[in-house]
Every structure is written in C-alpha cells, then in structure tokens.
Scaffold this motif. Structure first.
Motif, PDB file in Angstrom:
ATOM      1  N   THR A 134      24.975 134.854  49.229  1.00  0.00           N
ATOM      2  CA  THR A 134      23.630 135.661  48.582  1.00  0.00           C
ATOM      3  C   THR A 134      22.234 136.467  49.712  1.00  0.00           C
ATOM      4  N   ARG A 135      22.738 135.380  51.273  1.00  0.00           N
ATOM      5  CA  ARG A 135      20.765 135.285  51.818  1.00  0.00           C
ATOM      6  C   ARG A 135      21.627 137.211  52.923  1.00  0.00           C
ATOM      7  N   LEU A 136      22.907 137.040  52.885  1.00  0.00           N
ATOM      8  CA  LEU A 136      22.936 138.144  53.551  1.00  0.00           C
ATOM      9  C   LEU A 136      23.119 138.840  53.235  1.00  0.00           C
ATOM     10  N   GLU A 137      23.523 138.967  51.927  1.00  0.00           N
ATOM     11  CA  GLU A 137      23.921 140.353  51.526  1.00  0.00           C
ATOM     12  C   GLU A 137      22.380 141.012  50.414  1.00  0.00           C
ATOM     13  N   SER A 138      21.798 140.245  50.974  1.00  0.00           N
ATOM     14  CA  SER A 138      19.269 140.154  50.331  1.00  0.00           C
ATOM     15  C   SER A 138      19.040 140.965  51.305  1.00  0.00           C
ATOM     16  N   GLN A 139      19.329 140.759  52.692  1.00  0.00           N
ATOM     17  CA  GLN A 139      19.019 141.383  53.514  1.00  0.00           C
ATOM     18  C   GLN A 139      19.107 143.057  53.587  1.00  0.00           C
ATOM     19  N   PRO A 180      25.545 151.168  54.519  1.00  0.00           N
ATOM     20  CA  PRO A 180      26.052 150.082  52.915  1.00  0.00           C
ATOM     21  C   PRO A 180      27.621 149.693  53.345  1.00  0.00           C
ATOM     22  N   GLY A 181      28.521 148.611  52.878  1.00  0.00           N
ATOM     23  CA  GLY A 181      29.889 148.840  52.669  1.00  0.00           C
ATOM     24  C   GLY A 181      30.657 148.260  50.829  1.00  0.00           C
ATOM     25  N   LYS A 182      31.018 147.520  50.911  1.00  0.00           N
ATOM     26  CA  LYS A 182      32.047 146.669  49.951  1.00  0.00           C
ATOM     27  C   LYS A 182      30.719 146.147  48.747  1.00  0.00           C
ATOM     28  N   SER A 183      31.500 146.229  47.535  1.00  0.00           N
ATOM     29  CA  SER A 183      30.511 146.120  46.807  1.00  0.00           C
ATOM     30  C   SER A 183      31.194 143.929  46.473  1.00  0.00           C
ATOM     31  N   PRO A 184      30.046 143.296  46.189  1.00  0.00           N
ATOM     32  CA  PRO A 184      30.550 141.220  45.859  1.00  0.00           C
ATOM     33  C   PRO A 184      31.651 141.468  44.787  1.00  0.00           C
ATOM     34  N   ASP A 192      26.681 127.628  59.697  1.00  0.00           N
ATOM     35  CA  ASP A 192      26.243 127.136  61.270  1.00  0.00           C
ATOM     36  C   ASP A 192      26.802 128.155  62.369  1.00  0.00           C
ATOM     37  N   ALA A 193      27.868 128.606  62.330  1.00  0.00           N
ATOM     38  CA  ALA A 193      28.131 129.657  63.794  1.00  0.00           C
ATOM     39  C   ALA A 193      27.578 130.661  63.414  1.00  0.00           C
ATOM     40  N   VAL A 194      28.076 131.364  61.830  1.00  0.00           N
ATOM     41  CA  VAL A 194      27.521 132.865  61.174  1.00  0.00           C
ATOM     42  C   VAL A 194      25.773 132.812  61.709  1.00  0.00           C
ATOM     43  N   ASN A 195      25.291 131.772  60.626  1.00  0.00           N
ATOM     44  CA  ASN A 195      23.485 131.361  61.146  1.00  0.00           C
ATOM     45  C   ASN A 195      23.436 131.919  62.836  1.00  0.00           C
ATOM     46  N   GLY A 196      24.365 131.228  63.558  1.00  0.00           N
ATOM     47  CA  GLY A 196      23.620 131.590  64.815  1.00  0.00           C
ATOM     48  C   GLY A 196      24.187 132.753  65.267  1.00  0.00           C
ATOM     49  N   GLY A 197      24.571 133.456  64.403  1.00  0.00           N
ATOM     50  CA  GLY A 197      24.628 134.686  65.086  1.00  0.00           C
ATOM     51  C   GLY A 197      26.165 135.081  65.858  1.00  0.00           C
ATOM     52  N   VAL A 198      27.639 134.053  65.699  1.00  0.00           N
ATOM     53  CA  VAL A 198      28.490 133.492  66.160  1.00  0.00           C
ATOM     54  C   VAL A 198      29.745 134.850  65.139  1.00  0.00           C
ATOM     55  N   CYS A 199      29.197 136.009  65.002  1.00  0.00           N
ATOM     56  CA  CYS A 199      30.229 137.207  64.194  1.00  0.00           C
ATOM     57  C   CYS A 199      30.666 138.337  64.592  1.00  0.00           C
ATOM     58  N   LEU A 200      31.428 139.478  64.377  1.00  0.00           N
ATOM     59  CA  LEU A 200      31.895 140.794  64.524  1.00  0.00           C
ATOM     60  C   LEU A 200      30.728 141.341  63.956  1.00  0.00           C
ATOM     61  N   ASP A 201      30.394 141.071  63.234  1.00  0.00           N
ATOM     62  CA  ASP A 201      29.952 141.745  62.138  1.00  0.00           C
ATOM     63  C   ASP A 201      29.196 142.252  60.605  1.00  0.00           C
ATOM     64  N   ARG A 202      28.410 142.434  59.802  1.00  0.00           N
ATOM     65  CA  ARG A 202      28.044 141.610  58.619  1.00  0.00           C
ATOM     66  C   ARG A 202      28.672 141.844  57.144  1.00  0.00           C
ATOM     67  N   ASP A 203      29.777 143.053  57.386  1.00  0.00           N
ATOM     68  CA  ASP A 203      30.991 143.216  56.429  1.00  0.00           C
ATOM     69  C   ASP A 203      31.987 141.266  57.589  1.00  0.00           C
ATOM     70  N   ASP A 259      34.806 143.947  45.079  1.00  0.00           N
ATOM     71  CA  ASP A 259      35.562 144.082  45.454  1.00  0.00           C
ATOM     72  C   ASP A 259      36.015 143.278  46.518  1.00  0.00           C
ATOM     73  N   LEU A 260      34.610 142.671  47.414  1.00  0.00           N
ATOM     74  CA  LEU A 260      34.903 141.396  47.711  1.00  0.00           C
ATOM     75  C   LEU A 260      35.451 140.403  47.825  1.00  0.00           C
ATOM     76  N   ASP A 261      34.663 139.836  46.081  1.00  0.00           N
ATOM     77  CA  ASP A 261      35.981 138.663  46.423  1.00  0.00           C
ATOM     78  C   ASP A 261      37.326 139.245  45.865  1.00  0.00           C
ATOM     79  N   ARG A 262      37.239 139.872  45.031  1.00  0.00           N
ATOM     80  CA  ARG A 262      38.900 140.452  44.934  1.00  0.00           C
ATOM     81  C   ARG A 262      39.656 140.853  45.718  1.00  0.00           C
ATOM     82  N   SER A 263      39.202 141.134  46.353  1.00  0.00           N
ATOM     83  CA  SER A 263      39.915 141.372  48.484  1.00  0.00           C
ATOM     84  C   SER A 263      40.115 139.729  48.906  1.00  0.00           C
TER      85      SER A 263
END
Length: 844
Positions: free
Chosen positions: A750-755, A768-772, A710-721, A774-778
């Motif tokens: 999924t919603r964020l990645e499709s934007q 464009p950043g890391k692939s899904p 809910d916080a992310v959907n409300g814009g509480v974040c530094l950036d998308r990655d 790479d993110l899951d492995r990290s």
C-alpha cells in the motif's frame, strides 16, 4: 662278584661281558653305581632321621641290662632266703592257701584298675578323632575315679590297698606316670569340643553332646555353655564374612575351618550360583544356631533335651531307655568299658566303679528358663544380622544384571521360608535380602545411566561440522544398505530370519528419517531406557514383591530425573557453543542435528521408560521441544539472512549491468532464494513430524518476507514494478497459511502504491504499470506454476475426494496454471543451441 642294590642278586662280571657289549656293560656299571649312591643316600637319611631313636634305644638297652642284673641278683637273694628258712608247719598250710587266694583276688582287681588306666589314652584319642566328646569325657572321668581308687591310702578303711597288703604307689610307680599321661586329656577334650562348635554341618544331637561335655568336665551351668556356643558361632560367622562364605563344615585340630584360605582378600563371586551359595552359607549359620539352640535348651513339651539327658544320667537304674532321647545319649559306664580292648578283664572292677555316673547339678538346668534363652538368642541374632547386612551387599555387588539379582533373591526367599525360624526372624532375614536386592538393582541401573551419559557426551564431542553428509536425511534415504551375508549351507531357518530382521530394522530406521549418526546417538539413551523398562517388567510380575519394586523404582527415580536434566543441559551447552559460529553451512547442519536430537527426545518415550516421574517427563519433553524451537529459530534466522544476502548481491550485480527497464514478473533471484529455502527445509528431515515441520516452514517464509520488506525499504530492488510483484508474490505465498501474517506485506504494498507514480523507490523515472488486480492475478498464476519448486514453503493441503475427476487439482493443490497459446516458462532458461537438431539420436 658284584651285587645289584635293587634286586639284591649277585652279578657275575664274566656273564655281563659275555651277554652285553662294552657300551652296554658301561651302562650297567653306571646304573649300578647310581643305585649304590642312592642306597647310601637313603641310608644316611634313615640314620639321620632315626639317630635320636637309636640313642634312646641304646639308653633303654643299657637300663634294661642294669635292671636285668638287679633282677638276677634279687632272684639269687630270694633263693638263698628260701633255702635258709624252715618248712612251715602242716597245720597252717590250709590257712595260707586261703590267704594266697584272697591276695590273688586283690591283685587281679588291682590289675583291672591299672589296665583301665593303660587302655584309656588310646581310646581317648580315638574318641576325640571321631568327635565323640561326650563318651571321651565320660571315659576320662571314669579313669580319674579309678586313679583316685588306686591312690587311696586310708589305714582305717578295710578295703584300702594297704590293708590288703599292697603299697600301690611304692610297688607300682607306673600308675602315677600313666595318670600323668591321662590327665592332660581333660584340656584336650575341652579345647577340641569347644572348637568343634564352629563347624557349620553338625546335628543338634552332636552339639548337645558337646555342650554337655563342657558341662560335666568344667562344671559349667547350662547358661554358660550356651554363651560358649553362641561365641563360637560368632567366630564361625566372622570367618565366613572374611572369606566370602566359602568354608567347609568340618574343623581341624588347630581350630581353623578345613579348606579355608588363610591369606588374601575374599574372592568376588561372578555367577548367581556362587552368590547364592555364599549368602546361603551365611544365613545357614544364623538359622542353624538358633534352631539348634532351641532344640537343645527349649522345652518342646515338658523338659528340654539337655535336661532330659542330665536326668537320664542321674537315674539309679533306668528300667527302659527314654523314648524321646537319641541313641547317642543312652550310654553308661558299662558301655564305656565295653569299648576298651579286652573288656572282659575289666569285669573284675568293683561295683561302685562299674556303676559310676558323672556328677550333674540338676539345679543349673532347672534354672534355665525359656525367657533367658530367647533373650540371649535375640541379642545374638541382632548382632549377627547387623554383620550379615554388609556381607550381603558385597555378595550382590558381583552380579552384573538385574535378572540374576532377582533370581538369587527368589532362591534365597524360598530358602528362608523353609529355614525353620519363627516369623519375626524370617521377616528380618527377608528384609536383609530385599535391601541387598534393591540396592544392587538401583546400583546396576545407576551404572547403566552413568555409562549412557558418558557415551552420549563422547558422541556429541566427536561430532564435527565437516561431516555434513552424515547429518543429511536425504543422503541417508538414498544411501544403499549393505546386502546381508548369506548363511552357510545347512543353516537353520532361524539364521535366514535373523539376517532378514536385521535388514528390516535398518530399512525401518531409514524410512523414519533417522540418519546412522542420529540413530547411534539416540540408541545410547533409548537402549538404556529399554533395558530398565525390561528389567521392571521382569521383576513386577508377582504381588508379594510389589512393595519392594515400588521402593526400587522410588530410589531409582532421582537418578533417572538427574540424567534427563543432564541430557538437556548437555544439549543446551552444545547448541550455545555452536550457535556462536554459524558462518558456514556445515555449522548450520550440525546445529540442525542437535535440533533433531531435541525433537526426537521430545516425542520419544525415553523419559517415561527410564523411570522418571510424570512431572519430570512433562518438563523433559517441554524442555526438549523448547530447545528444538530455539534451534529452529536460530536456523531460520541464519537461512533467511543468507538468502536475503544472496538476493541483495544478485540485485546489485543486475543493476550494474541492466540499462533498460525489466518487465514486471517473478525474478529469477526470488525463485532461487525461495527454492533454496524449500530445499533447506526438506533437508531438515522433519517430514515425519508434520506439526514441527509446518511451524518451521511458516516461520521461515514469514521471516524471509519481513527481511525482504526491510531490503526493499533499504533500496534493494531493480525497479518499483519488480518490487511490487515480488511483494505480491510473497503475500500470495504467505496467505496460503491462513494465519494473518501478510499484514506487513500488505502495508508495504500500500505504501509503495501510494507513492508518486513518476518516481519509483529506487529514484528512477517510471510510467504507470499494471493495476493491483493484475499484479495479484499474476502472482497467483506464478504460484500455480512454481508451487512444485517451493513445496516446503507451502502448507500441505487436504486431499480431494476420491470420486473427483480432476487429477491435476489433486497434484497441484495451490492452483492449476492456465494453458496459454504461448508458453511462458516459470524460469528463464537458456536458448537451445543451433547445433542441437543436428545431433544424431539412436532410435533402437
């Protein structure tokens, strides 16, 4: 010369001044004066007390003087009359001597009659004082017969005193006055004999003699004497009921039992021995009354004891004493005359007096049947037991523990089994004792439950949210225990063992995770339940009292179930009152304390030990568990909202300071929030309850993930990655539970990645950043590195096999981090100061 009042010797003043000093002589003077005054006072008291006797003596002396003068004048007249008469002829001298012998014989018989009347009062008093009422009644009736023989004035009777030349009433007025002093003994004997029936320690022979006394003196039927006996025993029982059972077995002339208190309320008994004696005295009155009545009036073989005594009294000349009669009933007029002083002079009494027997109506004894006796005794027994029931309950109410109540009950049951009553009567008395025992047992338990409830409420009322340290199990575990005091020298080994057991119990409670305050509150309920269970185990040993124990348990069960219901209501009200204000961390700690109370009650044996039914036990545990779940839900809401608020504030602060794009990875804010949640979960103290702890941990991480979405959907974040990495990391943490609760996180990712790749959710330009993958492995690598910081948010994995050689896998159940050439810390730490290598290190 002076005389000493004490010794009566004369004191020479010259010798006093020669032997003693002036001061000693003055002391002697004072002493002699005091003795003289004491003698004067004694003389005045004696004169005052004897004044009436002195007046009476003077009157008697004057009357004696007049009587002596009259006797002197009469003697003079007799002498003159004798001198004036002529000598009798010689031929009539022999006949006159015979007449004089006959007249002398008549006077001797008359003297024997008068002597019996003179000796009767003193002997009657002696017999009454010795409670020999049957002999006293016989002597009184004999004295009445003698008096009637003396006042007989039938002129036609040749044996009358008038025909023998003696006018008894005219010449001996002493006879009438003496009979007046004897006649009042009839009422005295009847009154004292009636009162003696109240005594609690009398044999059936004495009671039978007393009842026969009333029978022959008042000509009462035996049924009426039984009624009198039962009424007097009722008064005895009433006195015992009023005085608490403490009463002597002997009676006094005024009819009140000896040593009985006449004022004040009955004193409460405080020991089981006093209660046992008090109740036994009540039951003894009932049993003795029935047993004695049956001994006297019931026909053991052919005739009752009372009938046998009456028939023995009416036998003309019994050749041999009745073998079944006690020795006290084998009396006759000869035995009564032998008790009088100078009884040899009474041998001159005529045969009809010496063979006198009181008149007895044998028809009244023959009409007394067993059915009538049992009917009267049954009515009296029912009335008495109705009065005894309340007295038993009052006596048992002074006992303060169940063990004492049942010891008294056992002693009374043994006494009842040997009291001599029939089976039905023993059953009634046993039932009375059992009713009092059961009522007092439930009363003691009810008082204990009420005290436990009151103490429980008081403990909850004095709990303050400010006392945070007392609620923390971690603080309690690391809090040092007081060292037990060393026993004094010469103590027995038991003294050392007692201190060791006390320390061992404290350590066990500490390892169980119970804080002192939690143990203090729970012990109020658990100790009461243990006490009730211990009492039940003590009283449930014998088979003959199983029915009574079941009745006691059934009567106690509603009180126990009511207590369980009240405890849940009290805890629920306390939680509702505290849940309205959880702004402070201390309030949350206090709420957790209530939750731990509910959890401990849901898993303890309190409900079963206190005596609740199976359904109530289940409902109580379910209610306590539901209350715990409700508290934990409220706590998880408060904890997750607090951490999300902290994360939001930190993110906003970073956004205002950062101008460049931050590298993708786990942020310090996220790790701080998760570490704080993990520490809070550990602080709950639920490590000894794995299942509730797992549920609370899973609920916490799930709610935190939903709140973060809910916080992310409300814009509480530094950036998308950064947001995507946080979501991948949270999904990785949630997926360790394997409960399909990462669906919401997956949809958000999924919603964020499709934007659009050019604009992130915060409206900033992004390439464009890391692939899904790479993110899951990290995220997996980050979880492996940080799993020791958030252990409470992760499920407890099963231990590997003992023969497994991978020790790191045993310690790091959620993955072993890969070893890189470049170490990447899990948390961004401050760089070391340039002066750090210059510090001196002591290598000793």
């Amino acid at each position: 010369m002076a005389t000493s009042p004490r010794s009566g010797q004369r004191v020479d003043p010259d010798q006093l001044f020669t032997k003693y000093t002036i001061a000693e002589v003055r002391e002697k003077q004072i002493q002699l004066s005091a003795d003289a005054e004491a003698k004067e006072e004694e003389l005045r008291v004696m004169v005052g007390e004897r004044y009436r006797d002195l007046l009476q003596s003077s009157t008697v002396i004057i009357s004696l003087a007049f009587s002596a003068k009259r006797v002197h004048d009469a003697l003079d007249e007799i002498r003159d009359a004798i001198q004036s008469q002529q000598s009798p002829p010689v031929r009539n001298r022999v006949s006159n001597i015979a007449k004089e012998d006959s007249h002398l014989r008549t006077l001797q018989i008359l003297c024997a009659h008068i002597k019996l009347l003179l000796d009767a009062p003193e002997q009657l008093w002696r017999l009454i004082e010795r409670e020999k009422y049957f002999q006293a009644a016989w002597l009184f009736l004999l004295a009445r017969v003698v008096h009637r023989a003396l006042i007989r004035d039938d002129a036609q009777d040749e044996e009358s005193w008038l025909n023998q030349g003696v006018d008894v009433l005219e010449q001996f007025p002493l006879i009438q006055r003496q009979w007046e002093s004897v006649s009042h003994f009839r009422t005295q004997i009847i009154h004292r004999a009636t009162l003696s029936l109240r005594a609690t320690e009398k044999s059936y022979e004495d009671v039978c003699a007393t009842l026969l006394t009333l029978h022959i003196l008042e000509s009462r039927p035996l049924t009426d004497t039984l009624n009198i006996y039962l009424s007097q025993r009722t008064k005895t029982l009433n006195v015992l009921l009023c005085k608490g059972g403490e009463i002597s077995g002997k009676s006094v002339p005024n009819g009140q039992p000896a040593e009985a208190h006449t004022s004040g309320k009955p004193e409460l008994c405080h020991t089981k021995d006093e209660v046992k004696r008090s109740v036994q005295s009540l039951l003894a009155v009932v049993s003795d009354t029935l047993n004695i009545s049956r001994e006297i009036f019931a026909a053991s073989s052919a005739k009752s004891l009372a009938t046998q005594v009456l028939e023995y009294m009416q036998e003309e000349s019994p050749s041999t004493p009745a073998p079944t009669l006690p020795a006290g009933f084998l009396i006759n007029t000869q035995a009564i005359l032998a008790m009088l002083p100078s009884s040899t002079y009474l041998s001159l009494l005529p045969p009809n007096i010496k063979s006198y027997k009181p008149f007895v109506d044998l028809s009244s004894s023959s009409n007394f049947c067993t059915e009538t006796l049992e009917t009267k005794l049954g009515d009296w027994f029912r009335q008495s037991t109705a009065n005894v029931r309340d007295a038993l309950q009052r006596a048992f109410s002074s006992l303060q523990n169940v063990a004492g109540v049942w010891r008294v009950r056992s002693a009374l049951q043994k006494w009842i089994s040997r009291c001599g009553l029939n089976h039905d009567e023993r059953s009634v008395l046993s039932r009375l004792v059992d009713e009092a025992t059961g009522e007092r047992t439930t009363g003691i338990w009810k008082t204990a439950l009420a005290h436990a409830e009151e103490s429980f409420v008081e403990q909850l009322e004095i709990i303050r949210p400010e006392q945070v340290e007392e609620f923390s199990p971690l603080y309690n575990i690391f809090c040092p225990l007081p060292v037990p005091a060393h026993p004094p020298p010469g103590s027995r080994p038991s003294a050392f063992e007692a201190s060791f057991q006390t320390l061992k119990a404290r350590l066990a409670r500490q390892l169980q995770g119970r804080t002192p305050r939690l143990q203090e509150v729970l012990s109020l309920l658990e100790d009461t339940a243990v006490s009730v269970q211990r009492d039940l185990s003590r009283i449930s040993g014998k088979e003959e009292q199983c029915q009574l124990v079941e009745g006691v348990v059934t009567s106690h069960r509603p009180e126990a179930e009511n207590l369980c219901s009240k405890i849940l209501n009290i805890l629920t009200e306390s939680v509702d009152r505290l849940a309205q204000n959880l702004d402070l961390a201390s309030g949350a700690q206090c709420l957790v304390f209530y939750g731990r109370l509910a959890l401990e009650l849901s898993t303890s044996s309190f409900a079963s030990s206190i005596g609740c039914g199976h359904a109530t036990q289940t409902n109580f545990r379910q209610g306590a568990a539901a209350l715990f779940t409700r508290v934990m839900e409220r706590w998880t809401d408060h904890a997750t909202s607090s951490e999300i608020a902290k994360y939001t504030a930190g993110t906003n602060a970073l956004q205002s300071r950062l101008t460049a794009t931050t590298p993708a990875g786990s942020s310090l804010l996220m790790l701080e929030c998760l570490h704080s949640l993990s520490s809070s979960l550990h602080a709950l103290g639920l490590v000894h309850h794995p299942l509730p702890f797992s549920d609370v941990a899973f609920e916490t991480i799930t709610k935190f993930s939903a709140a973060f979405v809910d916080a992310v959907n409300g814009g509480v974040c530094l950036d998308r990655d950064q947001a995507l990495f946080e979501l991948y990391f949270l999904r990785r943490v949630v997926s360790t539970w394997g409960r399909r609760s990462d669906i919401l996180l997956g949809k958000t990712i999924t919603r964020l990645e499709s934007q659009h790749w050019s604009t992130d959710v915060c409206g900033k330009f992004h390439s464009p950043g890391k692939s899904p993958h790479d993110l899951d492995r990290s995220a997996s690598e980050t979880l492996a590195r940080t799993q020791m910081l958030i252990t409470a948010l992760l499920p407890v994995a099963t231990l590997p096999a003992k023969d497994s050689g991978d020790k790191l896998a045993a310690l790091l159940s959620h993955g072993v981090p890969t070893v890189d050439t470049t170490f990447v810390p899990a948390v961004n730490l401050a760089q070391p100061s340039s002066r750090f290598p210059l510090l001196l290190i002591d290598k000793r």
